[in-house]
Design a protein around this motif. Structure first.
Motif, PDB file in Angstrom:
ATOM      1  N   TYR A 183       0.844  -1.201   0.000  1.00 41.08           N
ATOM      2  CA  TYR A 183       0.000   0.000   0.000  1.00 41.08           C
ATOM      3  C   TYR A 183       0.882   1.255   0.000  1.00 41.08           C
ATOM      4  CZ  TYR A 183      -4.496  -2.301   0.571  1.00 41.08           C
ATOM      5  OH  TYR A 183      -5.643  -3.032   0.352  1.00 41.08           O
ATOM      6  N   GLY A 184       0.745   2.053  -1.051  1.00 41.38           N
ATOM      7  CA  GLY A 184       1.486   3.314  -1.161  1.00 41.38           C
ATOM      8  C   GLY A 184       2.919   3.166  -1.610  1.00 41.38           C
ATOM      9  N   GLU A 189       7.710   5.773  -4.069  1.00 38.41           N
ATOM     10  CA  GLU A 189       8.700   5.752  -5.146  1.00 38.41           C
ATOM     11  C   GLU A 189       8.580   6.991  -6.025  1.00 38.41           C
ATOM     12  OE1 GLU A 189      11.286   3.112  -6.284  1.00 38.41           O
ATOM     13  OE2 GLU A 189      11.104   3.589  -4.138  1.00 38.41           O
ATOM     14  N   MET A 190       7.367   7.394  -6.278  1.00 41.72           N
ATOM     15  CA  MET A 190       7.143   8.602  -7.082  1.00 41.72           C
ATOM     16  C   MET A 190       7.781   9.819  -6.417  1.00 41.72           C
ATOM     17  SD  MET A 190       3.509  10.533  -7.705  1.00 41.72           S
ATOM     18  CE  MET A 190       3.370  10.782  -5.932  1.00 41.72           C
ATOM     19  N   ILE A 191       7.535   9.989  -5.118  1.00 37.30           N
ATOM     20  CA  ILE A 191       8.099  11.136  -4.404  1.00 37.30           C
ATOM     21  C   ILE A 191       9.619  11.044  -4.364  1.00 37.30           C
ATOM     22  CG2 ILE A 191       8.229  12.303  -2.175  1.00 37.30           C
ATOM     23  CD1 ILE A 191       5.623  12.825  -3.712  1.00 37.30           C
ATOM     24  N   ARG A 192      10.140   9.829  -4.170  1.00 40.35           N
ATOM     25  CA  ARG A 192      11.600   9.660  -4.165  1.00 40.35           C
ATOM     26  C   ARG A 192      12.195  10.073  -5.509  1.00 40.35           C
ATOM     27  NH1 ARG A 192      15.214   5.985  -5.970  1.00 40.35           N
ATOM     28  NH2 ARG A 192      13.611   4.509  -6.668  1.00 40.35           N
ATOM     29  N   ALA A 194      10.872  12.011  -7.744  1.00 43.18           N
ATOM     30  CA  ALA A 194      10.659  13.443  -7.974  1.00 43.18           C
ATOM     31  C   ALA A 194      11.742  14.276  -7.302  1.00 43.18           C
ATOM     32  CB  ALA A 194       9.277  13.842  -7.460  1.00 43.18           C
ATOM     33  N   LYS A 195      12.021  13.972  -6.052  1.00 46.48           N
ATOM     34  CA  LYS A 195      13.026  14.741  -5.315  1.00 46.48           C
ATOM     35  C   LYS A 195      14.425  14.503  -5.861  1.00 46.48           C
ATOM     36  CE  LYS A 195      10.355  15.176  -1.032  1.00 46.48           C
ATOM     37  NZ  LYS A 195      10.290  14.885   0.423  1.00 46.48           N
ATOM     38  N   GLU A 196      14.713  13.264  -6.225  1.00 44.20           N
ATOM     39  CA  GLU A 196      16.034  12.963  -6.789  1.00 44.20           C
ATOM     40  C   GLU A 196      16.242  13.670  -8.121  1.00 44.20           C
ATOM     41  OE1 GLU A 196      16.379   8.732  -6.991  1.00 44.20           O
ATOM     42  OE2 GLU A 196      16.772   8.502  -4.833  1.00 44.20           O
ATOM     43  N   GLU A 197      15.211  13.690  -8.955  1.00 40.91           N
ATOM     44  CA  GLU A 197      15.347  14.337 -10.258  1.00 40.91           C
ATOM     45  C   GLU A 197      15.493  15.846 -10.113  1.00 40.91           C
ATOM     46  OE1 GLU A 197      15.835  12.697 -13.139  1.00 40.91           O
ATOM     47  OE2 GLU A 197      15.865  10.977 -11.772  1.00 40.91           O
ATOM     48  N   LEU A 198      14.775  16.440  -9.170  1.00 42.63           N
ATOM     49  CA  LEU A 198      14.937  17.872  -8.929  1.00 42.63           C
ATOM     50  C   LEU A 198      16.355  18.186  -8.468  1.00 42.63           C
ATOM     51  CD1 LEU A 198      11.554  18.675  -7.118  1.00 42.63           C
ATOM     52  CD2 LEU A 198      12.238  19.478  -9.384  1.00 42.63           C
ATOM     53  N   LYS A 253       1.999  18.739  -0.587  1.00 42.06           N
ATOM     54  CA  LYS A 253       2.740  18.874   0.669  1.00 42.06           C
ATOM     55  C   LYS A 253       4.145  18.309   0.533  1.00 42.06           C
ATOM     56  CE  LYS A 253       2.637  17.386   5.515  1.00 42.06           C
ATOM     57  NZ  LYS A 253       1.882  16.607   6.532  1.00 42.06           N
ATOM     58  N   ASP A 254       4.264  17.113  -0.031  1.00 41.40           N
ATOM     59  CA  ASP A 254       5.570  16.457  -0.123  1.00 41.40           C
ATOM     60  C   ASP A 254       6.514  17.155  -1.095  1.00 41.40           C
ATOM     61  OD1 ASP A 254       4.954  14.549   1.768  1.00 41.40           O
ATOM     62  OD2 ASP A 254       4.212  13.091   0.320  1.00 41.40           O
ATOM     63  N   LEU A 255       5.965  17.842  -2.084  1.00 39.90           N
ATOM     64  CA  LEU A 255       6.801  18.592  -3.022  1.00 39.90           C
ATOM     65  C   LEU A 255       6.896  20.073  -2.636  1.00 39.90           C
ATOM     66  CD1 LEU A 255       5.737  17.063  -6.460  1.00 39.90           C
ATOM     67  CD2 LEU A 255       7.697  16.482  -5.034  1.00 39.90           C
ATOM     68  N   ASN A 256       6.331  20.408  -1.475  1.00 41.37           N
ATOM     69  CA  ASN A 256       6.384  21.782  -0.969  1.00 41.37           C
ATOM     70  C   ASN A 256       5.883  22.775  -2.018  1.00 41.37           C
ATOM     71  OD1 ASN A 256       6.877  23.742   0.985  1.00 41.37           O
ATOM     72  ND2 ASN A 256       8.970  24.114   0.261  1.00 41.37           N
ATOM     73  N   SER A 257       4.760  22.432  -2.623  1.00 41.96           N
ATOM     74  CA  SER A 257       4.185  23.268  -3.678  1.00 41.96           C
ATOM     75  C   SER A 257       2.668  23.321  -3.499  1.00 41.96           C
ATOM     76  CB  SER A 257       4.557  22.698  -5.050  1.00 41.96           C
ATOM     77  OG  SER A 257       4.165  23.557  -6.085  1.00 41.96           O
TER      78      SER A 257
END
Length: 633
Positions: A183-184, A189-192, A194-198, A253-257
């Motif tokens: 679950y989730g 993985e998506m958030i990981r 996203a942050k790594e690519e940024l 929230k997780d992307l601070n946007s």
């Protein structure tokens, strides 16, 4: 035509002119990046965000009305164009991560396949001058119910146990902890990713290493594994709506946007005939109270290739060599992958891009406005106030003003309603000082004449006082007192019309504050108002007393029309079941007969109570042009 389809027609002019205005050094994408903010967009979902489209289908459809306007901008001679202003990184790509300048090849079916990123990237790149980075994160066969489940929607114990029971039938060694980890998992993985690519932008894209980063939007295109979920289907996918709403809040929230525009791309496998409860559930997410405005549901079923579908049903994909060749011109996969239609994947991306651009335009307009709420304008004994919408920066010259009068049948409504906010922000961004007013209302609903007896002409007097208030405070708010207009919808449409056509000597002038100033307006936009109240009352009421008929006549805009009236722009929708469109036609005919300037625009399919952007027709440019013509002389 979508706004993005216009840009490629001007492409050969736009970029060179822009670059020459800056300096020849800007021909370097690296130099451009150093001077700009990189706009970052996330493209997330399952297999149909991965993309199975064959770009050669765009060659097949090069003369299609939806493809033709942009087709030339996709090519560089016989090859597919490689953009020097749009980059893409795809860390979750099957068979290995991939990144580079945008072109074909970022789908997952063949070396040159495409997904929505192709149309999206070209649309955004053609529309803005900032460099663009797409971060695409997608995995096939993943659900929101389990795989993308957001942190704020944890599974219940009963859900966990039911999933455990189901999985143990396949693998008896599955544990409850194994289930909880599922679950989730892909949300995390998506958030990981996203942050790594940024974080990797400076090293992965040296051209962008000195640029500022702005998260500019998020596109979600997913749903097949949820639409086939029988448990979700039983309650018409209401859980999906709830979870997707929480997904959006958690991602922001997780992307601070927190204000990041979010697009929900309709799941439309099979096209329009397959629309149903699931698509309604997707659309309902954008209607949740706290998500309205910057979450947009984008229909895509219209782009499903019905011609390719017909060939698929005829088994051309496994037929003779001749049939296969015919099929391959338009198809590439099964219906659940949109037949692998490059046309469909491209047009979906264009639609997603258009939605983001419109959201950004709206946000830009709103940021160009200052709002002062609850300004007293009627005197100390009155509770009604007005809200001022002001241009963000003070003009060096005086600014025309516009009074906005809300609807509500003379007994309801409010100055801060969405329609009034839309009008106020739109016109203030266009350089007007706007005053959205509350005014006296009937205490309760009743028949038309009964309400009028309670509030007329006091409601008109409040509108007149609002105009005088703006002239009184012209210095304070930098207003041009010689050029004031009015706009209103429904009951507000009626009141602004009377305000415009009643002369100060007609016996209906207000007594009260600022009487030394004129209450005349120089332009008016009545929207779907009642303008001949006698006709309307006789159609709605069983009988009218003499007193009823007299007050209806006195309150009717058509009673006061003469050749000296200001220009009118009258707006009404054909699907209005509250106020017949005939009311606006009567007003227009009376104005024309009196040789007063008037224009009537009837919006096909529009209902009662629309603002300046009904889905049937965007009216912003029309209304702004009208006021500019008559108030900014």
């Amino acid at each position: 035509m979508p706004i993005s389809l216009l840009f490629p027609l001007l492409y050969s002019l736009k970029k060179p002119c822009f670059l020459l205005l800056l300096t020849l050094a800007f021909f370097s994408s690296a130099t451009l990046a150093h001077a700009e903010t990189v706009k970052v967009y996330f493209l997330v979902g399952q297999s149909n965000m991965e993309g199975k489209g064959n770009p050669l289908h765009l060659d097949t459809y090069r003369d299609d009305p939806l493809i033709k306007p942009t087709y030339a901008s996709l090519k560089n001679g016989e090859d597919w164009r490689v953009r020097d202003d749009v980059w893409i990184t795809y860390p979750s790509k099957a068979r290995g991560a991939k990144h580079g300048q945008l072109t074909v090849g970022y789908g997952t079916k063949g070396e040159n396949s495409i997904g929505p990123e192709f149309g999206f990237g070209h649309t955004i790149g053609n529309a803005i001058d900032s460099p663009v980075l797409l971060i695409k994160i997608a995995w096939g066969g993943k659900s929101l119910a389990i795989d993308f489940r957001p942190p704020s929607a944890p599974p219940s114990e009963s859900e966990l146990n039911a999933t455990l029971e189901r999985l143990q039938k396949r693998n008896p060694e599955t544990t409850l902890n194994n289930v909880k980890e599922q679950y989730g998992h892909y949300y995390r993985e998506m958030i990981r990713h996203a942050k790594e690519e940024l974080a990797a932008i400076p090293t992965r894209f040296p051209e962008l290493k000195d640029a500022d980063i702005e998260i500019a939007g998020f596109v979600w295109h997913q749903g097949f594994n949820d639409i086939i979920n029988r448990d979700l289907r039983e309650n018409k996918y209401e859980d999906y709506t709830e979870w997707l709403g929480k997904f959006i809040r958690d991602v922001r929230k997780d992307l601070n946007s927190p204000e990041m525009p979010f697009v929900i791309g309709e799941l439309s496998t099979g096209g329009i005939p397959n629309r149903g409860d699931f698509q309604i559930a997707q659309a309902n997410t954008a209607k949740l109270d706290d998500l309205k405005g910057n979450v947009i549901f984008v229909p895509t079923a219209e782009y499903y290739d019905t011609a390719a579908h017909d060939l698929y049903l005829k088994d051309y994909w496994k037929g003779t060599d001749e049939q296969k060749a015919e099929w391959e011109k338009v198809g590439n996969d099964r219906p659940y992958h949109y037949l692998g239609s490059g046309k469909t994947y491209y047009l979906k991306g264009v639609a997603f891009g258009d939605a983001i651009l419109k959201s950004q335009q709206k946000s830009s307009e709103q940021s160009a406005v200052r709002i002062i709420k609850d300004v007293p304008y009627l005197g100390e004994d009155r509770s009604e106030k007005l809200d001022l919408y002001l241009p963000a920066t003070k003009s060096k010259t005086r600014t025309p003003a516009i009074v906005i009068v809300h609807g509500g049948g003379w007994f309801g409504g409010d100055k801060g309603a969405k329609r009034e906010q839309n009008i106020g922000k739109t016109l203030a961004a266009a350089g007007y000082v706007c005053a959205s007013i509350n005014y006296r209302l009937a205490k309760k609903n009743g028949d038309l004449a009964t309400r009028l007896h309670e509030v007329w002409p006091g409601n008109l007097h409040d509108c007149q006082t609002a105009v005088r208030f703006l002239r009184k405070h012209a210095d304070k708010y930098n207003i041009d007192p010689e050029n004031i207009g009015a706009i209103g919808g429904s009951a507000g449409g009626h009141l602004v019309a009377v305000l415009a056509y009643v002369d100060e000597m007609d016996g209906l002038d207000a007594t009260g504050p600022y009487g030394e100033f004129s209450c005349r307006v120089q332009a008016v936009v009545p929207m779907y108002g009642v303008h001949d109240l006698v006709v309307q009352a006789k159609q709605r009421e069983n009988r009218l007393t003499d007193a009823d008929e007299e007050i209806c006549k006195q309150a009717s805009p058509v009673t006061w029309i003469d050749a000296n009236d200001p220009p009118s722009l009258i707006l009404h929708g054909t699907k209005d079941t509250t106020v017949p469109v005939k009311q606006s036609e009567i007003l227009h005919e009376k104005l024309q007969a009196s040789q007063a300037p008037s224009e009537l625009i009837i919006i096909e399919g529009a209902p009662h109570s629309f603002h300046l952007q009904p889905k049937q027709k965007d009216l912003r440019e029309t209304v702004i042009h009208f006021f500019n013509q008559h108030l900014k002389k």
